[in-house]
Design a protein around this motif. Structure first.
Motif, PDB file in Angstrom:
ATOM      1  N   GLN A   1     -19.712  87.115  13.368  1.00  0.00           N
ATOM      2  CA  GLN A   1     -20.306  87.028  14.707  1.00  0.00           C
ATOM      3  C   GLN A   1     -21.799  86.706  14.603  1.00  0.00           C
ATOM      4  N   ILE A   2     -22.466  87.259  13.597  1.00  0.00           N
ATOM      5  CA  ILE A   2     -23.890  86.984  13.391  1.00  0.00           C
ATOM      6  C   ILE A   2     -24.093  85.517  13.055  1.00  0.00           C
ATOM      7  N   GLY A   3     -23.302  85.013  12.110  1.00  0.00           N
ATOM      8  CA  GLY A   3     -23.452  83.619  11.693  1.00  0.00           C
ATOM      9  C   GLY A   3     -23.201  82.636  12.817  1.00  0.00           C
ATOM     10  N   ARG A   4     -22.130  82.854  13.576  1.00  0.00           N
ATOM     11  CA  ARG A   4     -21.814  81.929  14.676  1.00  0.00           C
ATOM     12  C   ARG A   4     -22.906  81.943  15.748  1.00  0.00           C
ATOM     13  N   GLU A   5     -23.407  83.133  16.069  1.00  0.00           N
ATOM     14  CA  GLU A   5     -24.442  83.223  17.098  1.00  0.00           C
ATOM     15  C   GLU A   5     -25.732  82.554  16.630  1.00  0.00           C
ATOM     16  N   ARG A   6     -26.044  82.697  15.356  1.00  0.00           N
ATOM     17  CA  ARG A   6     -27.240  82.035  14.832  1.00  0.00           C
ATOM     18  C   ARG A   6     -27.133  80.517  14.996  1.00  0.00           C
ATOM     19  N   ILE A   7     -25.986  79.965  14.642  1.00  0.00           N
ATOM     20  CA  ILE A   7     -25.817  78.509  14.759  1.00  0.00           C
ATOM     21  C   ILE A   7     -25.903  78.084  16.229  1.00  0.00           C
ATOM     22  N   ARG A   8     -25.308  78.883  17.119  1.00  0.00           N
ATOM     23  CA  ARG A   8     -25.388  78.556  18.558  1.00  0.00           C
ATOM     24  C   ARG A   8     -26.845  78.483  19.026  1.00  0.00           C
ATOM     25  N   GLN A   9     -27.623  79.484  18.643  1.00  0.00           N
ATOM     26  CA  GLN A   9     -29.008  79.538  19.111  1.00  0.00           C
ATOM     27  C   GLN A   9     -29.856  78.423  18.512  1.00  0.00           C
ATOM     28  N   VAL A  10     -29.628  78.118  17.231  1.00  0.00           N
ATOM     29  CA  VAL A  10     -30.347  77.003  16.602  1.00  0.00           C
ATOM     30  C   VAL A  10     -29.979  75.699  17.301  1.00  0.00           C
ATOM     31  N   GLY A  11     -28.675  75.490  17.521  1.00  0.00           N
ATOM     32  CA  GLY A  11     -28.225  74.270  18.176  1.00  0.00           C
ATOM     33  C   GLY A  11     -28.779  74.130  19.586  1.00  0.00           C
ATOM     34  N   LYS A  12     -28.814  75.240  20.304  1.00  0.00           N
ATOM     35  CA  LYS A  12     -29.343  75.213  21.669  1.00  0.00           C
ATOM     36  C   LYS A  12     -30.815  74.792  21.681  1.00  0.00           C
ATOM     37  N   ALA A  13     -31.601  75.368  20.772  1.00  0.00           N
ATOM     38  CA  ALA A  13     -33.029  75.048  20.721  1.00  0.00           C
ATOM     39  C   ALA A  13     -33.244  73.586  20.322  1.00  0.00           C
ATOM     40  N   LEU A  14     -32.496  73.117  19.325  1.00  0.00           N
ATOM     41  CA  LEU A  14     -32.668  71.733  18.879  1.00  0.00           C
ATOM     42  C   LEU A  14     -32.190  70.748  19.941  1.00  0.00           C
ATOM     43  N   GLY A  15     -31.129  71.098  20.669  1.00  0.00           N
ATOM     44  CA  GLY A  15     -30.654  70.246  21.748  1.00  0.00           C
ATOM     45  C   GLY A  15     -31.685  70.105  22.849  1.00  0.00           C
ATOM     46  N   GLU A  16     -32.340  71.209  23.185  1.00  0.00           N
ATOM     47  CA  GLU A  16     -33.381  71.177  24.212  1.00  0.00           C
ATOM     48  C   GLU A  16     -34.569  70.334  23.748  1.00  0.00           C
ATOM     49  N   GLN A  17     -34.952  70.456  22.471  1.00  0.00           N
ATOM     50  CA  GLN A  17     -36.047  69.650  21.942  1.00  0.00           C
ATOM     51  C   GLN A  17     -35.722  68.163  22.033  1.00  0.00           C
ATOM     52  N   TYR A  18     -34.492  67.806  21.699  1.00  0.00           N
ATOM     53  CA  TYR A  18     -34.076  66.402  21.739  1.00  0.00           C
ATOM     54  C   TYR A  18     -34.132  65.861  23.171  1.00  0.00           C
ATOM     55  N   ASP A  19     -33.625  66.658  24.108  1.00  0.00           N
ATOM     56  CA  ASP A  19     -33.624  66.215  25.512  1.00  0.00           C
ATOM     57  C   ASP A  19     -35.056  66.046  26.033  1.00  0.00           C
ATOM     58  N   GLN A  20     -35.949  66.962  25.667  1.00  0.00           N
ATOM     59  CA  GLN A  20     -37.342  66.858  26.094  1.00  0.00           C
ATOM     60  C   GLN A  20     -37.997  65.614  25.510  1.00  0.00           C
ATOM     61  N   LYS A  21     -37.663  65.310  24.270  1.00  0.00           N
ATOM     62  CA  LYS A  21     -38.226  64.120  23.623  1.00  0.00           C
ATOM     63  C   LYS A  21     -37.775  62.859  24.340  1.00  0.00           C
ATOM     64  N   ARG A  22     -36.491  62.778  24.670  1.00  0.00           N
ATOM     65  CA  ARG A  22     -35.979  61.588  25.343  1.00  0.00           C
ATOM     66  C   ARG A  22     -36.564  61.444  26.752  1.00  0.00           C
ATOM     67  N   THR A  23     -36.781  62.586  27.386  1.00  0.00           N
ATOM     68  CA  THR A  23     -37.364  62.543  28.737  1.00  0.00           C
ATOM     69  C   THR A  23     -38.822  62.118  28.686  1.00  0.00           C
ATOM     70  N   ALA A  24     -39.568  62.651  27.708  1.00  0.00           N
ATOM     71  CA  ALA A  24     -40.998  62.345  27.599  1.00  0.00           C
ATOM     72  C   ALA A  24     -41.237  60.908  27.175  1.00  0.00           C
TER      73      ALA A  24
END
Length: 641
Positions: A471-494
């Motif tokens: 459960q720890i490992g899966r949640e870590r990957i989810r949170q990392v993916g969420k943060a990186l996805g948001e960074q990518y979207d912000q980059k494309r928008t900017a």
């Protein structure tokens, strides 16, 4: 009644004189104490030799690593498994599109299941296994006992009936149990590496020498690439009565050393990087004075070099009566390496100075064995990185991202390579892969494997709702993916004028799987255990709780298809069809398969197609479908489960 510790209890028995004698012999002849199936014992042949001035004839000596249980470990590696991997969409992120895998279960069974689908396809393996400190768990694999027998065996078991045991230093099989646990896993892991693949194994002083001997045997001594020494902490309390240990090791081996090309690394010191301040023909260099001070002055290295204006230049001597300066290069080398020499006048004196060029690739330098700088991270960094994502004190001493990214660079991963970690822990390696993919526009895939070890009831993980490590490992990957996805979207928008349309959205998801018993009824594997009058209960050879996703995963494993292949869902004549990697595989597990469906599905020209045995009305319908497929799509291979 107050609790009595073991030290408080009377043992109510006479002294164990054999144990005392063993201790006395161990003090005099520690090399004569060995491990056997029954614990510690005396190697009497070796003891005889210690007590004799003559060579004592005994067993023929051989140079190899031996321990009690080695043969069983070899058998364990070679035994097949009937288990399978069941997809878990509810624990996954972007299941149908992602190429990353997170597998929950005993890594020995999982490695066996991955043998066909990933044979020779892994570029890098990293593992951080139990260090055998005397307090951590080791796996005790026992395939010779059936389920009921294991139920009565003492100790802690996981949910798959494989035991996890604490391996105390006082155990008579302290090293042997650890070696028996590691051997089959490393043996199976080697099969998964490509010829250019490498493996990194973190370890501490408790088992480093045994690990290196084990790797020499499994990977070949000729494939050893070296061992890194990683400084895991700096400073801190003086908590040792002997030597304060501040380092760990990372063993480094190749599948085939001659096929490996390691990556270059940046200098550990930023000042060294700045030193290489000149660039020419795709490489960088710095200038180094050709003269040097030497305690062993040699007249043959003190000779004139002709400057561009004809001036003869000698090594500058602070004291002409006691000459101490010489050239670093001989006359012959200066002649053959003329192109690497530069002449410059001293800004103050105007005198000529001679320099040589020292080159390196723009990509960096050869990896160094000492990982002691801050750029390699510390244990506390790994803890802080995890705490930022999912909370403090969730997992003990996860490896820092800077260390793992350094190893990724040393492994020289390509943009689409696969990385495997089958002691995944908190999934630090998955985090490192996602981060490096984001910064380098790469699409490397990971496979994480972790046993769902329960977290202690009083631990920070349990208090925060994490009842097992997966459960720890899966949640870590989810949170990392969420943060990186948001960074990518912000980059494309900017970047409104963003023109690099070739840049794909990063793969920040993962497919979750869980190790379980086969999808097939037990009678499918052990018909001898059932009477003929019981067979009617098995009119369907598939267990009733298994889904179409479960069946598809087992089919992909049996057919040797990577579990990361893209999966699409189609509807053909109102029947659900799974389409794997375009036309690599079509699978339909619905009932009512007939000639009309066969005609429609043949238009896809799949390489493989699979149905359930119960999908057909009868054997005649099955044969008709088979013949139609042969006519309409002759290259299609049909199978039935």
């Amino acid at each position: 009644m107050p609790y009595l510790s073991e030290e408080d209890r009377l043992d109510m028995a006479s002294p164990d004189l054999v144990s005392k004698n063993l201790e006395a012999l161990a003090a005099l002849f520690p090399n004569c104490i060995t491990e056997t199936e029954n614990g510690k014992a005396v190697d009497f042949d070796l003891l005889k030799q210690e007590l004799s001035h003559q060579v004592i004839e005994g067993n023929k000596e051989r140079y190899r690593l031996e321990w009690p249980g080695k043969r069983e470990a070899i058998v364990t590696a070679n035994l097949p498994t009937t288990k399978t991997l069941r997809p878990s969409r509810e624990h996954s992120v972007n299941f149908d599109e992602t190429e990353n895998l997170f597998i929950e279960g005993d890594n020995l069974d999982v490695l066996k299941l991955l043998q066909e689908s990933y044979f020779g396809k892994i570029k890098m393996i990293y593992i951080d296994p139990p260090y055998n400190t005397g307090k951590d768990f080791v796996y005790k694999d026992n395939f010779s006992r059936d389920t009921q027998a294991e139920l009565f065996e003492g100790g802690q078991k996981d949910e798959y009936n494989h035991r996890l045991i604490v391996n105390p230093e006082t155990s008579g099989r302290y090293h042997s149990d650890w070696l028996s646990m590691m051997y089959p896993r490393l043996k199976l892991a080697r099969n998964l590496l490509g010829d250019n693949g490498v493996i990194f194994i973190s370890i501490d002083e408790n088992e480093v020498k045994n690990l290196l001997s084990l790797c020499d045997e499994i990977f070949g001594e000729q494939n050893a690439l070296g061992n890194f020494i990683w400084k895991k902490k700096a400073g801190g309390g003086d908590d040792s009565s002997q030597i304060a240990l501040e380092h760990e090791y990372v063993a480094f081996y190749a599948k085939a050393k001659e096929s490996v090309q390691l990556g270059q690394i940046e200098h550990e010191s930023p000042s060294m990087t700045a030193k290489y301040n000149k660039v020419e023909n795709g490489r960088r260099y710095y200038l180094e004075r050709l003269d040097k001070t030497s305690l062993t002055y040699s007249k043959s290295m003190d000779f004139p070099i002709v400057a561009p204006d004809g001036t003869e230049i000698y090594p500058p001597q602070p004291d002409l009566r006691n000459r101490t300066t010489i050239w670093r290069w001989s006359k012959d080398k200066i002649e053959t390496e003329k192109s690497e020499i530069e002449f410059h006048r001293d800004k103050k004196t105007g005198e000529w100075r001679v320099y040589t060029r020292t080159w390196e690739s723009l990509d960096g330098v050869t990896p160094r064995s000492l990982l002691v700088e801050n750029i390699h991270g510390r244990n506390r960094d790994g803890g802080q990185e995890l705490a930022k994502l999912i909370g403090p004190k969730i997992f003990s001493n996860p490896k820092p991202l800077r260390l793992l990214k350094h190893l990724i660079r040393v492994a020289n991963l390509g943009p689409d390579d696969i990385v495997l970690d089958f002691f995944a822990g908190s999934a630090s390696m998955a985090h490192a892969i996602l981060d490096s993919n984001s910064s380098e526009n790469s699409h490397r895939k990971f496979i994480m494997v972790q046993l769902p070890e329960p977290t202690p009831n009083e631990s920070g993980a349990y208090i925060n709702g994490y009842t097992d490590i997966c459960q720890i490992g899966r949640e870590r990957i989810r949170q990392v993916g969420k943060a990186l996805g948001e960074q990518y979207d912000q980059k494309r928008t900017a970047e409104l004028d963003f023109r690099d349309r070739s840049e794909k959205r990063p793969d920040i998801g993962f497919r979750a799987f869980r190790l379980d018993s086969s999808n097939m009824q037990d009678v499918y594997y052990r018909p001898q255990d059932y009477q003929q009058d019981q067979m009617d209960i098995f009119t369907d050879n598939i267990k009733p709780d298994r889904t179409a996703d479960d069946l598809l995963a087992q089919v992909m494993l049996d057919w040797g298809l990577p579990l990361s292949y893209k999966i699409e869902q189609l509807f053909v004549l109102d029947k659900k069809v799974f389409r794997v990697a375009q036309d690599s595989l079509l699978a339909c597990f619905d009932k009512g398969i007939d000639e009309a469906f066969a005609k429609e599905i043949a238009s896809y020209k799949p390489l493989r197609i699979v149905f359930r045995d119960q999908s057909f009305k009868d054997d005649t319908a099955k044969e008709n479908v088979r013949q139609l497929l042969k006519q309409l799509s002759p290259d299609t291979e049909m199978r039935v489960i």
